[in-house]
Design a protein around this motif. Structure first.
Motif, PDB file in Angstrom:
ATOM      1  N   GLY A   1     -24.323 -31.430 -17.802  1.00 52.80           N
ATOM      2  CA  GLY A   1     -24.020 -32.797 -17.410  1.00 52.80           C
ATOM      3  C   GLY A   1     -24.349 -33.796 -18.505  1.00 52.80           C
ATOM      4  N   TYR A   2     -24.303 -35.056 -18.117  1.00 56.72           N
ATOM      5  CA  TYR A   2     -24.527 -36.151 -19.059  1.00 56.72           C
ATOM      6  C   TYR A   2     -25.902 -36.756 -18.865  1.00 56.72           C
ATOM      7  N   PHE A   3     -26.511 -37.159 -19.990  1.00 56.50           N
ATOM      8  CA  PHE A   3     -27.836 -37.746 -19.985  1.00 56.50           C
ATOM      9  C   PHE A   3     -27.797 -39.082 -20.717  1.00 56.50           C
ATOM     10  N   ASP A   4     -28.167 -40.147 -20.013  1.00 58.77           N
ATOM     11  CA  ASP A   4     -28.236 -41.487 -20.590  1.00 58.77           C
ATOM     12  C   ASP A   4     -29.617 -41.634 -21.239  1.00 58.77           C
ATOM     13  N   VAL A   5     -29.638 -41.971 -22.529  1.00 60.98           N
ATOM     14  CA  VAL A   5     -30.887 -42.064 -23.286  1.00 60.98           C
ATOM     15  C   VAL A   5     -31.046 -43.489 -23.792  1.00 60.98           C
ATOM     16  N   GLU A   6     -32.199 -44.096 -23.508  1.00 64.30           N
ATOM     17  CA  GLU A   6     -32.516 -45.431 -23.999  1.00 64.30           C
ATOM     18  C   GLU A   6     -33.937 -45.414 -24.545  1.00 64.30           C
ATOM     19  N   CYS A   7     -34.079 -45.904 -25.777  1.00 66.63           N
ATOM     20  CA  CYS A   7     -35.390 -45.899 -26.431  1.00 66.63           C
ATOM     21  C   CYS A   7     -35.603 -47.231 -27.140  1.00 66.63           C
ATOM     22  N   SER A   8     -36.728 -47.850 -26.884  1.00 62.78           N
ATOM     23  CA  SER A   8     -37.131 -49.065 -27.580  1.00 62.78           C
ATOM     24  C   SER A   8     -38.398 -48.727 -28.359  1.00 62.78           C
ATOM     25  N   ILE A   9     -38.345 -48.907 -29.678  1.00 63.24           N
ATOM     26  CA  ILE A   9     -39.470 -48.520 -30.519  1.00 63.24           C
ATOM     27  C   ILE A   9     -39.861 -49.673 -31.443  1.00 63.24           C
ATOM     28  N   SER A  10     -41.154 -49.960 -31.497  1.00 67.85           N
ATOM     29  CA  SER A  10     -41.687 -50.998 -32.383  1.00 67.85           C
ATOM     30  C   SER A  10     -42.491 -50.334 -33.492  1.00 67.85           C
ATOM     31  N   LEU A  11     -42.130 -50.655 -34.732  1.00 68.28           N
ATOM     32  CA  LEU A  11     -42.750 -50.046 -35.909  1.00 68.28           C
ATOM     33  C   LEU A  11     -43.126 -51.124 -36.906  1.00 68.28           C
TER      34      LEU A  11
ATOM     35  N   LEU B   1     -25.349 -41.659 -24.986  1.00 63.27           N
ATOM     36  CA  LEU B   1     -25.077 -40.673 -23.959  1.00 63.27           C
ATOM     37  C   LEU B   1     -24.967 -39.299 -24.614  1.00 63.27           C
ATOM     38  N   ALA B   2     -25.729 -38.343 -24.105  1.00 61.64           N
ATOM     39  CA  ALA B   2     -25.686 -36.975 -24.624  1.00 61.64           C
ATOM     40  C   ALA B   2     -25.208 -36.055 -23.510  1.00 61.64           C
ATOM     41  N   ARG B   3     -24.728 -34.889 -23.909  1.00 60.06           N
ATOM     42  CA  ARG B   3     -24.167 -33.960 -22.930  1.00 60.06           C
ATOM     43  C   ARG B   3     -24.725 -32.557 -23.122  1.00 60.06           C
ATOM     44  N   ASN B   4     -25.074 -31.935 -22.010  1.00 53.65           N
ATOM     45  CA  ASN B   4     -25.369 -30.506 -21.971  1.00 53.65           C
ATOM     46  C   ASN B   4     -24.159 -29.832 -21.355  1.00 53.65           C
ATOM     47  N   CYS B   5     -23.675 -28.770 -21.986  1.00 54.64           N
ATOM     48  CA  CYS B   5     -22.518 -28.071 -21.425  1.00 54.64           C
ATOM     49  C   CYS B   5     -22.941 -26.677 -20.977  1.00 54.64           C
ATOM     50  N   GLY B   6     -22.175 -26.101 -20.110  1.00 55.24           N
ATOM     51  CA  GLY B   6     -22.481 -24.757 -19.622  1.00 55.24           C
ATOM     52  C   GLY B   6     -23.312 -24.792 -18.358  1.00 55.24           C
ATOM     53  N   CYS B   7     -23.420 -23.658 -17.715  1.00 56.42           N
ATOM     54  CA  CYS B   7     -24.130 -23.580 -16.436  1.00 56.42           C
ATOM     55  C   CYS B   7     -25.631 -23.723 -16.579  1.00 56.42           C
ATOM     56  N   ASP B   8     -26.218 -22.969 -17.469  1.00 55.52           N
ATOM     57  CA  ASP B   8     -27.668 -22.986 -17.629  1.00 55.52           C
ATOM     58  C   ASP B   8     -28.046 -23.568 -18.985  1.00 55.52           C
TER      59      ASP B   8
ATOM     60  N   THR C   1     -46.473 -47.719 -39.040  1.00 52.65           N
ATOM     61  CA  THR C   1     -47.363 -47.576 -37.897  1.00 52.65           C
ATOM     62  C   THR C   1     -46.542 -47.746 -36.637  1.00 52.65           C
ATOM     63  N   LEU C   2     -46.632 -46.782 -35.739  1.00 50.59           N
ATOM     64  CA  LEU C   2     -45.964 -46.866 -34.455  1.00 50.59           C
ATOM     65  C   LEU C   2     -46.774 -47.788 -33.560  1.00 50.59           C
ATOM     66  N   VAL C   3     -46.182 -48.879 -33.126  1.00 48.22           N
ATOM     67  CA  VAL C   3     -46.862 -49.835 -32.261  1.00 48.22           C
ATOM     68  C   VAL C   3     -46.596 -49.492 -30.800  1.00 48.22           C
ATOM     69  N   ASN C   4     -45.336 -49.225 -30.462  1.00 47.59           N
ATOM     70  CA  ASN C   4     -44.959 -48.929 -29.094  1.00 47.59           C
ATOM     71  C   ASN C   4     -43.629 -48.170 -29.086  1.00 47.59           C
ATOM     72  N   CYS C   5     -43.502 -47.258 -28.154  1.00 56.27           N
ATOM     73  CA  CYS C   5     -42.234 -46.556 -27.967  1.00 56.27           C
ATOM     74  C   CYS C   5     -42.077 -46.298 -26.481  1.00 56.27           C
ATOM     75  N   ALA C   6     -41.038 -46.884 -25.895  1.00 52.05           N
ATOM     76  CA  ALA C   6     -40.736 -46.679 -24.478  1.00 52.05           C
ATOM     77  C   ALA C   6     -39.360 -46.022 -24.380  1.00 52.05           C
ATOM     78  N   THR C   7     -39.280 -44.912 -23.663  1.00 54.82           N
ATOM     79  CA  THR C   7     -38.036 -44.145 -23.577  1.00 54.82           C
ATOM     80  C   THR C   7     -37.715 -43.807 -22.124  1.00 54.82           C
ATOM     81  N   VAL C   8     -36.443 -43.986 -21.768  1.00 52.21           N
ATOM     82  CA  VAL C   8     -35.946 -43.595 -20.448  1.00 52.21           C
ATOM     83  C   VAL C   8     -34.766 -42.645 -20.668  1.00 52.21           C
ATOM     84  N   VAL C   9     -34.807 -41.505 -19.996  1.00 47.99           N
ATOM     85  CA  VAL C   9     -33.672 -40.585 -19.993  1.00 47.99           C
ATOM     86  C   VAL C   9     -33.323 -40.333 -18.538  1.00 47.99           C
ATOM     87  N   GLU C  10     -32.027 -40.472 -18.219  1.00 44.81           N
ATOM     88  CA  GLU C  10     -31.553 -40.235 -16.858  1.00 44.81           C
ATOM     89  C   GLU C  10     -30.430 -39.217 -16.878  1.00 44.81           C
TER      90      GLU C  10
END
Length: 135
Positions: free
Chosen positions: A52-62, A103-110, A124-133
């Motif tokens: 299926g499809y995976f929605d990826v959102e990442c906010s990163i402060s450096l 948007l990323a995709r996984n194909c196949g059954c398993d 320096t990594l200050v903050n990184c917030a990531t959501v994947v659905e």
């Protein structure tokens, strides 16, 4: 509505050491929220399970260590995901926020895959917030 989701945050203020132009992996941090069985955190990586499809959102402060280009990308199974990348020409000691959305995709059954976050300049990594659905 989505089938499964994960929200991770990394606020460690960690120093990223690398030679300019050489990518190193940055951990996504800790799980803040998660539901469903299709997404999980494995070390510093996010694992996506099932087709299926995976929605990826990442906010990163450096904060760059030195002036110059700085690139950030999210990879799926070690390969950069088209569009999940951002670049700046950083100024030393000035914090910058970069947003990556795609948007990323996984194909196949398993079909399972691993998302990782990469940076190619000392900073320096200050903050990184990531959501994947999983859609």
């Amino acid at each position: 509505s989505c089938n499964s989701a994960i929200y991770t945050v990394n606020q460690t203020n960690s120093v990223i050491t690398t030679t300019a132009g050489t990518f190193v992996q940055v951990p996504f941090g800790s799980v803040i929220r998660r539901f469903g069985s299709n997404l999980g955190l494995d070390g510093g990586s996010i694992v996506s399970c099932g087709s299926g499809y995976f929605d990826v959102e990442c906010s990163i402060s450096l904060t760059p260590t030195a002036a110059g280009p700085l690139n950030v990308e999210i990879r799926k199974d070690g390969v950069p995901v088209t569009g999940l990348e951002a670049s700046i020409v950083g100024v030393a000691a000035q914090t910058n926020n970069l947003c990556l959305t795609g948007l990323a995709r996984n194909c196949g059954c398993d079909c399972n895959s691993v998302f990782t976050l990469w940076v190619d300049a000392p900073c320096t990594l200050v903050n990184c917030a990531t959501v994947v659905e999983k859609l």
